[in-house]
Write a protein that holds these residues in place. Structure first.
Motif, PDB file in Angstrom:
ATOM      1  N   THR A 132       0.839  -1.185   0.000  1.00 25.71           N
ATOM      2  CA  THR A 132       0.000   0.000   0.000  1.00 25.71           C
ATOM      3  C   THR A 132       0.880   1.243   0.000  1.00 25.71           C
ATOM      4  OG1 THR A 132      -0.179   0.085   2.421  1.00 25.71           O
ATOM      5  CG2 THR A 132      -1.827  -1.215   1.232  1.00 25.71           C
ATOM      6  N   CYS A 133       0.361   2.282  -0.597  1.00 23.43           N
ATOM      7  CA  CYS A 133       1.128   3.491  -0.841  1.00 23.43           C
ATOM      8  C   CYS A 133       0.327   4.681  -0.335  1.00 23.43           C
ATOM      9  CB  CYS A 133       1.398   3.606  -2.337  1.00 23.43           C
ATOM     10  SG  CYS A 133       2.346   5.033  -2.852  1.00 23.43           S
ATOM     11  N   SER A 134       0.920   5.470   0.575  1.00 22.36           N
ATOM     12  CA  SER A 134       0.224   6.620   1.154  1.00 22.36           C
ATOM     13  C   SER A 134       1.161   7.822   1.171  1.00 22.36           C
ATOM     14  CB  SER A 134      -0.248   6.300   2.578  1.00 22.36           C
ATOM     15  OG  SER A 134      -0.778   7.449   3.205  1.00 22.36           O
ATOM     16  N   LEU A 135       0.761   8.895   0.524  1.00 23.92           N
ATOM     17  CA  LEU A 135       1.549  10.126   0.493  1.00 23.92           C
ATOM     18  C   LEU A 135       0.850  11.176   1.339  1.00 23.92           C
ATOM     19  CD1 LEU A 135       3.937  11.765  -0.605  1.00 23.92           C
ATOM     20  CD2 LEU A 135       2.517  12.346  -2.589  1.00 23.92           C
ATOM     21  N   ASP A 136       1.552  11.651   2.377  1.00 23.27           N
ATOM     22  CA  ASP A 136       0.989  12.633   3.292  1.00 23.27           C
ATOM     23  C   ASP A 136       1.989  13.763   3.496  1.00 23.27           C
ATOM     24  OD1 ASP A 136      -0.486  13.973   5.259  1.00 23.27           O
ATOM     25  OD2 ASP A 136       0.322  12.739   6.877  1.00 23.27           O
ATOM     26  N   GLN A 137       1.724  14.888   2.865  1.00 19.08           N
ATOM     27  CA  GLN A 137       2.544  16.083   3.037  1.00 19.08           C
ATOM     28  C   GLN A 137       4.038  15.787   2.832  1.00 19.08           C
ATOM     29  OE1 GLN A 137       1.474  17.683   6.870  1.00 19.08           O
ATOM     30  NE2 GLN A 137      -0.533  18.343   6.174  1.00 19.08           N
ATOM     31  N   GLY A 138       4.342  15.116   1.747  1.00 19.77           N
ATOM     32  CA  GLY A 138       5.724  14.846   1.396  1.00 19.77           C
ATOM     33  C   GLY A 138       6.297  13.551   1.926  1.00 19.77           C
ATOM     34  N   LEU A 139       5.603  12.888   2.822  1.00 16.74           N
ATOM     35  CA  LEU A 139       6.061  11.603   3.372  1.00 16.74           C
ATOM     36  C   LEU A 139       5.325  10.468   2.679  1.00 16.74           C
ATOM     37  CD1 LEU A 139       7.513   9.721   5.322  1.00 16.74           C
ATOM     38  CD2 LEU A 139       5.734  10.228   7.024  1.00 16.74           C
ATOM     39  N   LEU A 140       6.081   9.653   1.952  1.00 17.39           N
ATOM     40  CA  LEU A 140       5.510   8.491   1.284  1.00 17.39           C
ATOM     41  C   LEU A 140       5.728   7.262   2.157  1.00 17.39           C
ATOM     42  CD1 LEU A 140       4.258   7.232  -1.321  1.00 17.39           C
ATOM     43  CD2 LEU A 140       6.619   6.769  -2.049  1.00 17.39           C
ATOM     44  N   LEU A 188       7.290  -2.759  -5.426  1.00 18.24           N
ATOM     45  CA  LEU A 188       8.198  -1.925  -4.645  1.00 18.24           C
ATOM     46  C   LEU A 188       9.134  -1.156  -5.566  1.00 18.24           C
ATOM     47  CD1 LEU A 188       9.261  -1.008  -1.915  1.00 18.24           C
ATOM     48  CD2 LEU A 188      10.685  -3.071  -1.828  1.00 18.24           C
ATOM     49  N   ASP A 189       9.647  -1.820  -6.587  1.00 16.26           N
ATOM     50  CA  ASP A 189      10.508  -1.156  -7.560  1.00 16.26           C
ATOM     51  C   ASP A 189       9.764  -0.007  -8.238  1.00 16.26           C
ATOM     52  OD1 ASP A 189      12.865  -0.922  -9.293  1.00 16.26           O
ATOM     53  OD2 ASP A 189      11.575  -1.745 -10.854  1.00 16.26           O
ATOM     54  N   ARG A 190       8.537  -0.261  -8.629  1.00 13.14           N
ATOM     55  CA  ARG A 190       7.730   0.757  -9.311  1.00 13.14           C
ATOM     56  C   ARG A 190       7.469   1.959  -8.401  1.00 13.14           C
ATOM     57  NH1 ARG A 190       4.087  -2.395 -10.361  1.00 13.14           N
ATOM     58  NH2 ARG A 190       2.522  -1.872  -8.796  1.00 13.14           N
ATOM     59  N   HIS A 191       7.101   1.698  -7.152  1.00 13.16           N
ATOM     60  CA  HIS A 191       6.825   2.787  -6.208  1.00 13.16           C
ATOM     61  C   HIS A 191       8.081   3.615  -5.933  1.00 13.16           C
ATOM     62  CE1 HIS A 191       2.715   1.772  -5.502  1.00 13.16           C
ATOM     63  NE2 HIS A 191       2.950   0.638  -4.896  1.00 13.16           N
ATOM     64  N   ILE A 251      10.835   8.708   2.298  1.00 13.47           N
ATOM     65  CA  ILE A 251      10.133   7.440   2.097  1.00 13.47           C
ATOM     66  C   ILE A 251      10.273   6.586   3.358  1.00 13.47           C
ATOM     67  CG2 ILE A 251       9.953   5.372   0.653  1.00 13.47           C
ATOM     68  CD1 ILE A 251      11.536   7.073  -1.489  1.00 13.47           C
ATOM     69  N   LEU A 252       9.163   6.030   3.802  1.00 12.16           N
ATOM     70  CA  LEU A 252       9.136   5.163   4.987  1.00 12.16           C
ATOM     71  C   LEU A 252       8.642   3.787   4.588  1.00 12.16           C
ATOM     72  CD1 LEU A 252       9.199   4.562   8.047  1.00 12.16           C
ATOM     73  CD2 LEU A 252       6.906   5.573   8.190  1.00 12.16           C
ATOM     74  N   LEU A 253       9.434   2.760   4.903  1.00 10.96           N
ATOM     75  CA  LEU A 253       9.045   1.374   4.679  1.00 10.96           C
ATOM     76  C   LEU A 253       8.592   0.749   5.989  1.00 10.96           C
ATOM     77  CD1 LEU A 253      12.006   0.069   2.466  1.00 10.96           C
ATOM     78  CD2 LEU A 253       9.752   0.843   1.688  1.00 10.96           C
ATOM     79  N   THR A 254       7.496   0.014   5.936  1.00 10.61           N
ATOM     80  CA  THR A 254       7.016  -0.672   7.127  1.00 10.61           C
ATOM     81  C   THR A 254       6.168  -1.866   6.718  1.00 10.61           C
ATOM     82  OG1 THR A 254       5.778  -0.420   9.199  1.00 10.61           O
ATOM     83  CG2 THR A 254       4.959   0.797   7.286  1.00 10.61           C
ATOM     84  N   GLY A 255       5.961  -2.755   7.664  1.00 10.81           N
ATOM     85  CA  GLY A 255       5.024  -3.851   7.453  1.00 10.81           C
ATOM     86  C   GLY A 255       3.846  -3.734   8.397  1.00 10.81           C
ATOM     87  N   GLY A 256       3.717  -2.571   9.045  1.00 13.84           N
ATOM     88  CA  GLY A 256       2.676  -2.393  10.040  1.00 13.84           C
ATOM     89  C   GLY A 256       3.201  -2.671  11.436  1.00 13.84           C
ATOM     90  N   THR A 257       2.315  -2.895  12.363  1.00 13.67           N
ATOM     91  CA  THR A 257       2.707  -3.033  13.764  1.00 13.67           C
ATOM     92  C   THR A 257       3.040  -4.464  14.171  1.00 13.67           C
ATOM     93  OG1 THR A 257       0.373  -3.255  14.415  1.00 13.67           O
ATOM     94  CG2 THR A 257       1.312  -1.036  14.445  1.00 13.67           C
ATOM     95  N   ALA A 258       2.786  -5.447  13.301  1.00 11.14           N
ATOM     96  CA  ALA A 258       2.976  -6.848  13.701  1.00 11.14           C
ATOM     97  C   ALA A 258       4.179  -7.524  13.069  1.00 11.14           C
ATOM     98  CB  ALA A 258       1.711  -7.653  13.388  1.00 11.14           C
TER      99      ALA A 258
END
Length: 246
Positions: A6-14, A35-38, A51-58
């Motif tokens: 999933t891809c979320s852009l918020d005020q310059g932070l992707l 991931l390459d495309r994003h 850019i911030l990479l995460t898998g969520g909280t779990a």
């Protein structure tokens, strides 16, 4: 079908979030391509600053999907996983990671290319290449000895050491340790906002300078590792090790 990333852009932070929770965010060819495309799009988009990479909280990522390894292994260096690696190597915008739960295999070697890595106490880092009958990838055979020293790198790449979030911080694989996943993500966003407050051209030039000294050597290492990884995957011992786990 939901997006695997999933891809979320918020005020310059992707924020790019691995989104395959039923498989512990194990990465397959489709996810590498996404991931390459994003990342390519982010590199070219002036609206993206960090850019911030995460898998969520779990769970960050359980590494490469083992069934994918068996059914559709990478055949050459133009496979999606290797294209993604090359894109990461050329990225000049700050790349952060918020790591909760398992970060295994390429889910761990990816962190070595991030400019900042934040982990929670639930984090579990492991690089099980030798037990799977394959070799290190993503430049880890070059970067880990420089970052950790030979002995600690060998504990990870040869002895399959499992690091907790606390150990990752102590060894230098992470910058910050947080109590839980929510705190880790919040702290990563706060750090990203600090970076966004910097003059952006100077920030990108600074990152390039930090990386340029070893870029050619790293690119060659990634290429050589990739060739050997493909050979290893085709071996009897790798197929036996993978078959035993799927």
């Amino acid at each position: 079908m939901p997006d695997l990333i999933t891809c979320s852009l918020d005020q310059g932070l992707l924020t790019l979030t691995f989104n395959r929770p039923d498989k512990l965010n194990a990465l397959n060819s489709a996810m590498y391509s996404a991931l390459d495309r994003h990342l390519r799009a982010a590199s070219e988009d002036p609206a993206v600053e960090v850019i911030l990479l995460t898998g969520g909280t779990a769970c960050f990522s359980a590494g490469n999907d083992l069934r994918d390894f068996l059914d559709t292994p990478p055949r050459d260096l133009d496979s999606p996983v290797f294209r993604m690696m090359r894109t990461v190597l050329t990225l000049d915008k700050p790349l952060l990671a918020a790591v909760n739960g398992p970060a295994i295999g390429i889910g761990c070697t990816l962190l070595v290319h991030c400019d900042q890595v934040l982990v929670s106490r639930s984090a579990k880092l492991r690089m099980p290449f030798a037990p799977l009958g394959v070799c290190p990838e993503f430049g880890s055979s070059l970067l880990l000895p420089r970052l950790l020293g030979h002995q600690r790198a060998a504990r990870l790449l040869l002895a399959n050491e499992l690091l907790s979030g606390e150990q990752a911080l102590a060894w230098g694989l992470a910058n910050e340790l947080h109590d839980d996943g929510e705190q880790c993500l919040a702290a990563a966003v706060a750090l990203a906002r600090r970076l966004q407050a910097m003059p952006q051209q100077a920030l990108r030039i600074s990152k390039r300078l930090l990386k340029d000294g070893q870029r050619r050597e790293l690119e060659e290492t990634v290429r050589r590792e990739g060739e050997l990884f493909i050979q290893c995957l085709a071996s009897d011992e790798a197929r036996a090790a993978l078959q035993a786990l799927v």
